[in-house]
Design a protein around this motif. Structure first.
Motif, short mmCIF file in Angstrom:
data_model
loop_
_atom_site.label_atom_id
_atom_site.label_comp_id
_atom_site.label_asym_id
_atom_site.label_seq_id
_atom_site.Cartn_x
_atom_site.Cartn_y
_atom_site.Cartn_z
N TYR A 128 35.29 45.38 41.59
CA TYR A 128 35.76 45.71 42.93
C TYR A 128 35.84 47.21 43.13
O TYR A 128 35.71 47.69 44.26
CB TYR A 128 37.13 45.09 43.18
N HIS A 129 36.07 47.94 42.07
CA HIS A 129 36.15 49.40 42.14
C HIS A 129 34.78 50.01 42.38
O HIS A 129 34.64 51.00 43.11
CB HIS A 129 36.74 49.93 40.82
N ASP A 130 33.76 49.43 41.77
CA ASP A 130 32.40 49.95 41.86
C ASP A 130 31.45 48.80 42.21
O ASP A 130 30.59 48.43 41.41
CB ASP A 130 32.01 50.60 40.53
N PRO A 131 31.61 48.18 43.38
CA PRO A 131 30.86 46.96 43.69
C PRO A 131 29.36 47.16 43.71
O PRO A 131 28.60 46.21 43.48
CB PRO A 131 31.39 46.57 45.07
N GLU A 132 28.91 48.41 43.97
CA GLU A 132 27.46 48.66 44.02
C GLU A 132 26.79 48.45 42.66
O GLU A 132 25.57 48.26 42.59
CB GLU A 132 27.18 50.08 44.52
N ALA A 133 27.58 48.48 41.58
CA ALA A 133 27.02 48.31 40.24
C ALA A 133 26.80 46.85 39.88
O ALA A 133 26.24 46.55 38.83
CB ALA A 133 27.94 48.96 39.20
N PHE A 134 27.20 45.93 40.78
CA PHE A 134 27.13 44.51 40.47
C PHE A 134 26.42 43.76 41.60
O PHE A 134 26.08 44.32 42.64
CB PHE A 134 28.55 43.96 40.27
N GLU A 135 26.25 42.49 41.38
CA GLU A 135 25.65 41.64 42.40
C GLU A 135 26.52 41.68 43.66
O GLU A 135 27.74 41.65 43.60
CB GLU A 135 25.56 40.21 41.86
N ALA A 136 25.87 41.76 44.80
CA ALA A 136 26.58 41.92 46.07
C ALA A 136 27.59 40.81 46.30
O ALA A 136 27.34 39.64 46.03
CB ALA A 136 25.58 41.96 47.22
N ARG A 137 28.78 41.21 46.81
CA ARG A 137 29.84 40.28 47.15
C ARG A 137 30.23 40.48 48.61
O ARG A 137 30.11 41.58 49.15
CB ARG A 137 31.09 40.53 46.28
N PRO A 138 30.75 39.45 49.25
CA PRO A 138 31.25 39.62 50.62
C PRO A 138 32.38 40.65 50.66
O PRO A 138 33.19 40.73 49.73
CB PRO A 138 31.75 38.22 50.99
N GLU A 139 32.45 41.44 51.71
CA GLU A 139 33.46 42.47 51.84
C GLU A 139 34.87 41.88 51.76
O GLU A 139 35.77 42.49 51.18
CB GLU A 139 33.28 43.22 53.16
N GLU A 140 35.08 40.69 52.34
CA GLU A 140 36.42 40.10 52.31
C GLU A 140 36.85 39.73 50.89
O GLU A 140 38.04 39.62 50.60
CB GLU A 140 36.48 38.86 53.20
N GLU A 141 35.90 39.59 49.96
CA GLU A 141 36.23 39.33 48.57
C GLU A 141 36.57 40.61 47.83
O GLU A 141 37.43 40.63 46.94
CB GLU A 141 35.06 38.62 47.88
N VAL A 142 35.91 41.71 48.20
CA VAL A 142 36.11 42.99 47.52
C VAL A 142 37.34 43.73 48.03
O VAL A 142 38.11 44.31 47.25
CB VAL A 142 34.85 43.88 47.69
N ALA A 143 37.57 43.71 49.33
CA ALA A 143 38.58 44.55 49.97
C ALA A 143 39.97 44.44 49.36
O ALA A 143 40.63 45.47 49.15
CB ALA A 143 38.63 44.25 51.47
N PRO A 144 40.49 43.23 49.04
CA PRO A 144 41.86 43.17 48.52
C PRO A 144 42.07 43.89 47.19
O PRO A 144 43.21 44.21 46.84
CB PRO A 144 42.11 41.66 48.37
N PHE A 145 40.98 44.15 46.47
CA PHE A 145 41.10 44.71 45.12
C PHE A 145 40.42 46.07 44.98
O PHE A 145 40.34 46.61 43.88
CB PHE A 145 40.50 43.75 44.10
N ARG A 146 39.94 46.62 46.08
CA ARG A 146 39.16 47.86 46.00
C ARG A 146 39.95 49.01 45.40
O ARG A 146 39.40 49.88 44.71
CB ARG A 146 38.66 48.25 47.39
N GLU A 147 41.27 49.05 45.62
CA GLU A 147 42.09 50.18 45.17
C GLU A 147 42.78 49.92 43.83
O GLU A 147 43.54 50.78 43.36
CB GLU A 147 43.16 50.48 46.23
N VAL A 148 42.56 48.77 43.20
CA VAL A 148 43.31 48.42 41.99
C VAL A 148 43.11 49.44 40.89
O VAL A 148 44.07 49.92 40.27
CB VAL A 148 42.94 47.00 41.51
N ILE A 149 41.86 49.79 40.58
CA ILE A 149 41.60 50.76 39.50
C ILE A 149 42.18 52.12 39.85
O ILE A 149 42.79 52.80 39.00
CB ILE A 149 40.08 50.88 39.24
N LEU A 150 42.04 52.53 41.11
CA LEU A 150 42.61 53.80 41.52
C LEU A 150 44.14 53.76 41.44
O LEU A 150 44.77 54.75 41.04
CB LEU A 150 42.16 54.14 42.95
#
Length: 456
Positions: A178-200
């Protein structure tokens, strides 16, 4: 290695299954204690059970029980256990834990804790999975550790202390996709958004810990070091298969003799045997068995091994689950047969370790802006000894990072050495182990297999 300054062969700690009573080398704080210092430790590995010395000790996540020094600090280990599902967050036994946590929390951290648990409770009511609560719990634990460390320092005035902040590692393994979604297979934004800031948020928590520590101490008198023994990066997202080390070892008849752990896609096999012919022969025989392994239907070997090294203390095995197509195929080694479906299991991690970490110092005589070129993890113990004004044992392979100090400081207090190694630690206390607790700790980060994974 950071604490002892010597190799695994010399310090006796080879893997996650190692115990405190297997430690065969001193740690830099043993030298500080011998010189008359109180010792304060929070979350260091191989410190369970804590040594009964002046100061304080809260063992790290590989602890095999809830024992802490002082005993009232055990609430932190109870909270960790709740985070692994061993007891409910919102149960009566956890109320006391909550009161203890509130009592030692700083005002700003207490508000963050309450907000985190409110979101965990709301997520539970909405039926959200553990991924939504896990990272919040880890950040609560990290903030509590900092507050507890500073509280105990104020009470005990330990001259040598250390605290580990772990979420950067644990959350890095599980949330990097979720921190670096471009490095992985594409996911829907609604799946990524809740966890985008976790690593930060994990790094922000670590930064706040450092800031709180620096603000508390007089840096004209106290040296503070920050160090990591590895970094983190995106890795191939393992949604394929991973080998069941426990089942493999048992099938080969080596249960209780050979231990296992996972690092990335490598299965690390080791033994508690001391260096010598017996250990070498055991690992050689295991290497031979795995070299001859095959999938019954295809004849392909699902493992890739490095050439055998008689001087190594572990055996590293890469596994190639693509060579085995469950569920019909069978893994064979000698006269042992295991259905592929029982040998491999699925796991979902997206961050892995890198060999490059960070390190830095601030304090009396430290040269502002100096760069520590070529620093190594073996250099940490000697450097800390010099920072405390102690002699550096000549048997330590590392060196004092003298570039960290000004020329004037080194001239006034040059590095002094002494023959031999670090003073040996006191004998480990014999306390009943909570085996399930340790296995939960290892399975949490994917270093061994948890029960849910075994049932897949």
């Amino acid at each position: 290695i950071l604490a002892t300054g010597v190799t695994s062969d010399e310090n006796g700690i080879h893997d996650f299954e190692s115990k405190r009573d297997e430690l065969t080398a001193g740690r830099y704080w043993d030298a500080a204690y011998e010189a008359g210092s109180k010792i304060g430790l929070v979350e260091w590995h191989m410190t369970w059970p804590p040594d009964e010395r002046p100061g304080f000790g809260i063992p790290g996540w590989l602890a095999r029980g809830f024992e802490t020094l002082p005993v009232e600090a055990g609430f932190l280990k109870r909270l960790e256990a709740a985070g692994k599902g061993r007891s409910g967050f919102f149960s009566l036994p956890m109320i006391r834990v909550g009161f203890n946590a509130a009592a030692i929390s700083s005002a700003d951290n207490l508000l963050l804790h309450l907000g985190a648990f409110a979101k965990i409770a709301l997520g539970s009511l909405r039926g959200l999975d553990g991924e939504h609560s896990y990272w919040r719990v880890k950040l609560v634990q990290a903030r509590l550790k900092t507050d507890l460390y500073l509280e105990l320092m104020a009470r005990e005035m330990a001259e040598c202390s250390a605290v580990i902040v772990f979420p950067v590692d644990s959350l890095g393994h599980n949330y990097w996709r979720y921190h670096d979604p471009e490095a992985f297979e594409a996911r829907p934004e609604e799946e990524v958004a809740p966890f985008r800031e976790v690593i930060l948020d994990a790094h922000r928590t670590a930064d706040k810990t450092l800031g709180d520590v620096l603000a508390r101490f007089d840096l004209d008198k106290v040296t503070v070091a920050i160090v990591s023994d590895h970094g983190m990066e995106a890795s191939e997202e393992h949604t394929t298969s991973r080998v069941h080390g426990k089942r493999l070892v048992a099938a080969l008849g080596l249960e209780g003799t050979v231990r296992h752990a996972v690092a990335g896609r490598r299965l690390i096999l080791s033994t508690a045997l001391r260096p010598g012919p017996e250990r070498t022969e055991l690992l050689r025989d295991l290497h031979q068995k795995l070299s001859e392994a095959k999938v019954k239907e295809t004849g392909a070997n699902p493992f890739l091994l490095d050439p055998f090294d008689p001087d190594a203390d572990t055996l590293a095995v890469e596994y190639k689950p693509g060579k085995a197509k469950e569920p019909v195929e069978v893994f064979v080694s000698g006269d042992v047969e295991i259905p592929i479906a029982e040998l491999f299991h699925k796991e979902h991690r997206s961050g892995s370790h890198t060999v490059r970490g960070i390190g830095g110092l601030v304090g009396p005589g430290i040269a502002a802006g100096a760069r520590l070129e070529g620093a190594d993890i073996y250099d940490f113990a000697p450097t800390m000894l010099h920072a405390m004004g102690l002699e550096v044992p000549e048997d330590l392979p590392g060196m004092v990072l003298t570039d960290a100090w000004t020329g004037e400081s080194l001239a006034a207090r040059p590095v002094k050495t002494v023959a031999g190694g670090l003073p040996m630690p006191p004998p480990a206390r014999q306390i009943a182990e909570d085996r399930d607790m340790m296995e939960d700790n290892l399975a949490e980060l994917g270093y061994t297999e948890g029960e849910e994974e075994e049932d897949e």
